[in-house]
Design an enzyme around this catalytic site. Sequence first.
Site, short mmCIF file in Angstrom:
data_model
loop_
_atom_site.label_atom_id
_atom_site.label_comp_id
_atom_site.label_asym_id
_atom_site.label_seq_id
_atom_site.Cartn_x
_atom_site.Cartn_y
_atom_site.Cartn_z
N GLN B 196 7.35 38.91 -11.86
CA GLN B 196 8.79 40.16 -12.56
C GLN B 196 9.71 39.73 -11.63
O GLN B 196 10.01 40.64 -10.61
CB GLN B 196 8.23 41.60 -12.17
CG GLN B 196 7.22 41.90 -13.38
CD GLN B 196 7.59 42.04 -15.02
OE1 GLN B 196 7.93 42.75 -15.44
NE2 GLN B 196 6.85 41.20 -15.43
N ALA B 237 10.97 51.29 -18.27
CA ALA B 237 10.51 50.48 -17.66
C ALA B 237 10.93 49.26 -17.62
O ALA B 237 12.60 49.06 -17.75
CB ALA B 237 9.46 50.18 -19.34
N HIS B 238 9.99 47.95 -17.74
CA HIS B 238 11.02 46.36 -17.34
C HIS B 238 12.63 46.72 -18.46
O HIS B 238 12.11 46.23 -19.43
CB HIS B 238 10.51 45.50 -17.15
CG HIS B 238 9.58 44.97 -18.02
ND1 HIS B 238 8.41 44.39 -18.04
CD2 HIS B 238 9.25 45.60 -18.85
CE1 HIS B 238 7.82 44.35 -18.67
NE2 HIS B 238 8.00 44.95 -19.65
N ASN B 239 13.67 46.09 -18.01
CA ASN B 239 14.54 45.43 -19.25
C ASN B 239 14.87 46.66 -19.72
O ASN B 239 15.64 46.45 -20.44
CB ASN B 239 14.06 44.78 -19.56
CG ASN B 239 13.34 43.19 -18.81
OD1 ASN B 239 12.63 42.91 -18.41
ND2 ASN B 239 14.87 42.79 -18.42
#
Lengths: 349, 349, 349
Positions: B196, B237-239
Amino acid sequence: MAATLGQLAAQFGCELVGDAGVVVKRVGTLGSAAPDAVTFLANSSYRAQLKHTRAAAVILAPRDRDACPVACLVHAEPYLAYARIATSLHPPASAVPGVHMSAVVAASARVSPSAQLDAHAVVGSDSTIAADAVVGAGAVLGANVSIGKGTRIGARVAVLDGVRIGARCIVHPGAVIGADGFGFAPDSGKWQKIPQVGSVIIGDDVEIGANTTIDRGAIEDTVIEDGVKLDNLVQIAHNARIGAHTIMAAMSGVAGSTKVGKRCMIGGGTVMINSLTIGDDVTITFRSIVTRSIEEPGTYSGHLPAEEAGLWRKNAARFRKLDALADRLIEAERALERITGSKSKNKDD
Amino acid sequence: MAATLGQLAAQFGCELVGDAGVVVKRVGTLGSAAPDAVTFLANSSYRAQLKHTRAAAVILAPRDRDACPVACLVHAEPYLAYARIATSLHPPASAVPGVHMSAVVAASARVSPSAQLDAHAVVGSDSTIAADAVVGAGAVLGANVSIGKGTRIGARVAVLDGVRIGARCIVHPGAVIGADGFGFAPDSGKWQKIPQVGSVIIGDDVEIGANTTIDRGAIEDTVIEDGVKLDNLVQIAHNARIGAHTIMAAMSGVAGSTKVGKRCMIGGGTVMINSLTIGDDVTITFRSIVTRSIEEPGTYSGHLPAEEAGLWRKNAARFRKLDALADRLIEAERALERITGSKSKNKDD
Amino acid sequence: MAATLGQLAAQFGCELVGDAGVVVKRVGTLGSAAPDAVTFLANSSYRAQLKHTRAAAVILAPRDRDACPVACLVHAEPYLAYARIATSLHPPASAVPGVHMSAVVAASARVSPSAQLDAHAVVGSDSTIAADAVVGAGAVLGANVSIGKGTRIGARVAVLDGVRIGARCIVHPGAVIGADGFGFAPDSGKWQKIPQVGSVIIGDDVEIGANTTIDRGAIEDTVIEDGVKLDNLVQIAHNARIGAHTIMAAMSGVAGSTKVGKRCMIGGGTVMINSLTIGDDVTITFRSIVTRSIEEPGTYSGHLPAEEAGLWRKNAARFRKLDALADRLIEAERALERITGSKSKNKDD
């Protein structure tokens, strides 16, 4: 802490069937207890497991005594008796008096000589730590915090300014008590923060789970009454009040200003929206969403169990048209009436 | 911070009805405000409480002024005026410049002389702490972190490598910003971790609740725009991208790569699945699950309120057969058609 | 960590189409990768984005190779190949051997000389930290904790007494492992705590998300098998067992004593109640509530998607009377039978 079966029977009000001199040192499960362990049978539907147990003794109800091949401690409430006996055999560690040299304690804080402050604990100005209390490693207490007698604050707990916690509480690691409530006034498409000037008041014998959050009140205090038990990852919003001896399982939450009564049982994942009043002795099963106040004691539910995906998908698609389906049913009923000339018996809305 | 009613009226654009020289020192509720406190009435349905108030003054809307037995500060948006006046009376503590001797600050970190670093705070290499910022006790900032002017990082917050936080933000205790996103590729029944390598970029005037988690991006960054307010135990969460001035209540979550628009209001416990686009000015009520992108501003819902358990159980059992019930309704409609020779009006699927 | 395309192709079993000598240094997205970056196309529906990419090379499946305007690394499982190549280009930081001078390590703890203990880390008595392990800033390990080779414990993680964590695990900041399970026996309207004397055993290659909580067992242990991946804010209750290579997305939870099989995929927000057995290879989509054991591999669902509030409200109101609606349908069917003299084909309950 070892004890003989005779001692346990006498101390915890059980009838002993078996040798009073046998020594037990620990608890175990029915299936895997060692010969120096005591176990329990609380639910008779597991009675078949009794015959294989190697435990020194089984705590059980009168109805199960004849099925027990080993010694037994008979009690009308075997689970409760087990809880007490297990606590006797595995007592919580006592505070080891002293302040770790890496702890940072404000000069104005009052720390009982019998309290234990672990490594890297932080205690702010004018805070009070009562006798026999424990403040775990890395826990941070703000200013004007009060920790009651024998209360155990876990590692890395944060207790913010002005929060008061009673006696004999247990706060598990990562809990945050007294962060700002979530209050904002709309301001032309932005949000104006509302100061959260209340605090959090926690009674005696409260247990608070890991990473649970309890916000301080906006004006008055958020209140957790005596004997409340909160599991992990629970959210208590500003100005909520949780009544004495209420128990809330993991991932449940109470929104702002909602008052929950005494002796309620709140299932895991259940959420109550803001400004409700829930009476005493209300049980709400897991994963419900409570949107109305509840006066009547009783059990309330609100979940739809998962199903095989194909079946679920079909039912969910129909749910999306449920109102239209209901209208069609009404239409069909009317058509039937026109044919038969009589009203349907069930027509009630 | 005390003020006269006259000063408050002038500073915050209220019309004062009453004695301009009265001094107020704090805020209180309608019901329990002391005579040195100011309170507010934002919702006219509580107007009946006005007559018992002992507050020095009530902030209220023009429609309620005549019902007020004490002084009042009249404003078109009384809740907003209250928020501003309360902030004036209870201002956030200013940073007390200095680095606590137990803090661990990398030699290459740049810490403003006006910043406050509390006990056991940790600041990694090449990180920057701007003027008037506060890093609370036990907070851990990784390498290359940037904390903007006046931002307050609470106790025990973790901000991981490379995360950038703007000015005037508030991050409450226990929040974790910049942990790895949850990304794995299937690998013959196991999982291969995907690095990540993105970060988290947070704008100005953002508030982040206790124990909330915001993951770093997989390749590009997770973005929280200006003025966003996140409550406790929220998961980003990511992005994901959260648009400016969007507000998300406790226990809500946004899955990977979902973009939420500006000025959205997301109710407690609401979850959006991954890779959606939610437009500006969308309100989603509590405990919804959003599975499709939403373009149109408006209000969306997705919860079924809890009911008395017996009623719930019956309805839930019927839900399990809803598709079959719908088929039976269609069959009944067809039978009716055969009898009457005409089509049902509502037949639409 | 730079590599040539030729090196990557050879190391990761890809067919290279393009110049083997081109050097890449990082990963990027299809849309914004720089000329020194490698990217990937795992889902052919994004194929149209290929033609604009400026990446040095694209990792893709054979079916997409002809559409690629730049170099490509062809692999049957491009997402897996990407995960491996990205790990090669962005390897996790290695442990920097040494114990920070502010860390507090019990004299009886055994810390490998190659382990890294960061600022303010705390290690209790008789604990073991294996080679190449990292204990992040402010992390607190209790007594008798075991941390395996190469495992990375994040900042401010709490690992309580007796917990064992295997090799090559990653525990993200704020996680709490080994807090007491939530066990109480009713005692005349109060609750008697049941000692939680089990522990938590975590296998190898497990990843645990930020602020996730895993409780210790009541008598026996809570078990997380090898290769399990838990996202943020997940709750694992006492005596649960999570089978090898099962993956659980954010905000999901498993209640006490539930056993989840191997290679299961649990969607975000999904909760399983206590004492269930879920077999291997079960997928449960997001936000489901699982109330029964599941033996059959397959996919299970349990959510109702949010809808425009007006439509939702109508359907929810009908749901409240679903049992009554079903009764009315049955009544209508009976009326039809009386008219036609024949039974409805679909009459099945």
